[in-house]
Design an enzyme around this catalytic site. Sequence first.
Site, mmCIF file in Angstrom:
data_model
loop_
_atom_site.group_PDB
_atom_site.id
_atom_site.type_symbol
_atom_site.label_atom_id
_atom_site.label_comp_id
_atom_site.label_asym_id
_atom_site.label_seq_id
_atom_site.Cartn_x
_atom_site.Cartn_y
_atom_site.Cartn_z
ATOM 1 N N GLN A 18 33.748 -65.179 -35.071
ATOM 2 C CA GLN A 18 33.222 -64.998 -36.427
ATOM 3 C C GLN A 18 32.041 -65.930 -36.724
ATOM 4 O OE1 GLN A 18 34.139 -62.514 -38.113
ATOM 5 N NE2 GLN A 18 36.185 -61.983 -37.386
ATOM 6 N N CYS A 45 45.630 -60.349 -37.929
ATOM 7 C CA CYS A 45 45.939 -60.943 -36.614
ATOM 8 C C CYS A 45 46.008 -62.462 -36.723
ATOM 9 C CB CYS A 45 44.926 -60.522 -35.553
ATOM 10 S SG CYS A 45 44.839 -58.759 -35.329
ATOM 11 N N HIS A 80 43.276 -66.965 -34.950
ATOM 12 C CA HIS A 80 43.569 -65.558 -34.653
ATOM 13 C C HIS A 80 44.589 -65.522 -33.517
ATOM 14 C CE1 HIS A 80 42.642 -61.561 -32.920
ATOM 15 N NE2 HIS A 80 42.157 -61.250 -34.103
ATOM 16 N N LYS A 104 31.058 -57.524 -32.899
ATOM 17 C CA LYS A 104 30.965 -58.150 -34.219
ATOM 18 C C LYS A 104 29.541 -58.633 -34.505
ATOM 19 C CE LYS A 104 35.716 -59.894 -34.010
ATOM 20 N NZ LYS A 104 36.494 -58.965 -34.821
ATOM 21 N N ASP A 143 36.482 -70.556 -30.372
ATOM 22 C CA ASP A 143 36.552 -69.125 -30.628
ATOM 23 C C ASP A 143 35.386 -68.807 -31.574
ATOM 24 O OD1 ASP A 143 36.947 -66.673 -31.748
ATOM 25 O OD2 ASP A 143 39.080 -66.933 -32.133
HETATM 26 N N1 C6P Z 1 39.144 -60.304 -35.521
HETATM 27 C C1 C6P Z 1 39.347 -59.120 -37.608
HETATM 28 O O1 C6P Z 1 39.381 -58.096 -38.288
HETATM 29 P P1 C6P Z 1 38.234 -59.205 -30.153
HETATM 30 O O2 C6P Z 1 39.270 -58.258 -30.689
HETATM 31 O O3 C6P Z 1 38.579 -59.701 -28.784
HETATM 32 O O4 C6P Z 1 36.845 -58.675 -30.249
HETATM 33 O O5 C6P Z 1 38.229 -60.469 -31.140
HETATM 34 C C2 C6P Z 1 39.401 -61.180 -31.365
HETATM 35 C C3 C6P Z 1 39.188 -62.223 -32.397
HETATM 36 C C4 C6P Z 1 39.289 -63.558 -32.030
HETATM 37 N N2 C6P Z 1 39.061 -64.526 -32.904
HETATM 38 C C5 C6P Z 1 38.727 -64.297 -34.184
HETATM 39 C C6 C6P Z 1 38.450 -65.439 -35.106
HETATM 40 C C7 C6P Z 1 38.625 -62.973 -34.624
HETATM 41 O O6 C6P Z 1 38.291 -62.745 -35.892
HETATM 42 C C8 C6P Z 1 38.876 -61.910 -33.724
HETATM 43 C C9 C6P Z 1 38.843 -60.498 -34.169
HETATM 44 C C10 C6P Z 1 39.075 -59.004 -36.132
HETATM 45 O O7 C6P Z 1 39.488 -60.228 -38.103
HETATM 46 C C11 C6P Z 1 39.967 -57.994 -35.487
HETATM 47 S S1 C6P Z 1 41.668 -58.487 -35.494
#
Ligand code: C6P
Length: 413
Positions: A202, A365, A123, A225, A199
């Site tokens: 997910q 993203c 991401h 999430k 990270d």
């Molecule tokens: N992915 C998706 O629709 P934040 O925005 O900080 O809570 O998470 C960022 C982020 C970082 N790593 C991974 C693997 C992610 O999937 C995400 C967030 C969402 O896939 C929003 S772009």
Amino acid sequence: MAKLDIQKIRQDFPILDQYVNDEPLVYLDNAATTQKPNQVLTCLSDYYHQDNANVHRGVHTLAERATHEYEAAREKLRAFIKAKSTKEVLFTRGTTTGLNWLARFAEEVLQPGDEVVVSIMEHHSNIIPWQQACRKTGAKLVYVYLKDGQLDMLDLENKISDKTKFVSLAHVSNVLGCINPIKKAALLAHQHGAYMVVDGAQSVPHMSIDVQDLDCDFLAFSGHKMLGPTGIGVLYGKEELLNQMSPVEFGGEMIDFVYEQEATWKELPWKFEAGTPNIADAIALGAAVDYLENLGMDNIHAYEQELVRYVLPKLQAIEGVTIYGPQDASERSGVIAFNIAGLHPHDAATALDYEGVAVRAGHHCAQPLINHLGISSAARASFYIYNTKEDCDKLVEAIIKTKEFFNGTLKIR
Ligand code: C6P
């Protein structure tokens, strides 16, 4: 293994009980954000109705109650990821903030010629902070690529060397849905003296996580999430490493003593939590953890795999549908990105929305991955504990209907 009672779970999520475009809502955008159960919403409301006060500052009853609840939430998060100590659990805004903090730390550590290893499936939050750190220090950002729709372990082995100072990988890809072998990656990183960053955006919401067993040095994840509110997340770090890191933000509450020209910091974890923290959302994230623990993380993972085993072959059988990532359901979590031949994914997602089915479309993203796959974007369905096999059927039906609508040439393989 105890089975989840999905209909009972759904009763805790009144938002699911609505019609969108005259169709019952099928919410399949859980990788973007999950819905919140009554228990989390009630916790938030109760906090503001009964206990609201600033933390770590007052001696009055409300301040003590708020402080107690805030720190109790930290303890719940500690137990959830099996960290050794609450000193290792820092509240952040979410995954993005946690990874940015680590890249700041990296700026203090990296030298010209050093390397940071990430994968092509990351991401943007796990790419751009490292790009910035590398640019400032003269270090190099090195990518590991894919094999059969998932991380190429041989490439990972080849890319990690004594030049590597950080390895930073998604535990689960938000596009490919594959589950990366973090324990193996951590072993490789440590053999070369590098830090292992995970990270967990997910993975933490969907499976049992043991940071000590994974032996990762850092793990970042987001509350929204995993049934919690937006604006709250966690950065886990091994205590001895967090002690070496400088705070990223400065101000109230993170200090021990302040003199005219200098200051000293509080001990962990408060050294990193400058200013009034996001108290209510941290407490509500604790309630989300209670909810997940009550269902059992292993049950949640097993149930999501059951859904993927059910829906993946049905999607694979629709002519013109391409699924990204591993084709074997047992190698995936509940994220399925796909394209329908001849259809822009935004049109597909809009058409699915007419059928009440909420999916995401775009680059997710993850532009370097999308470019690497040779596409401009994809649609994505992502599942969670309240989704049912009927939701899966509705997705499949809606895709078939969408295809019929746009080209009128439906064939089942
Ligand atoms: N992915 C998706 O629709 P934040 O925005 O900080 O809570 O998470 C960022 C982020 C970082 N790593 C991974 C693997 C992610 O999937 C995400 C967030 C969402 O896939 C929003 S772009």
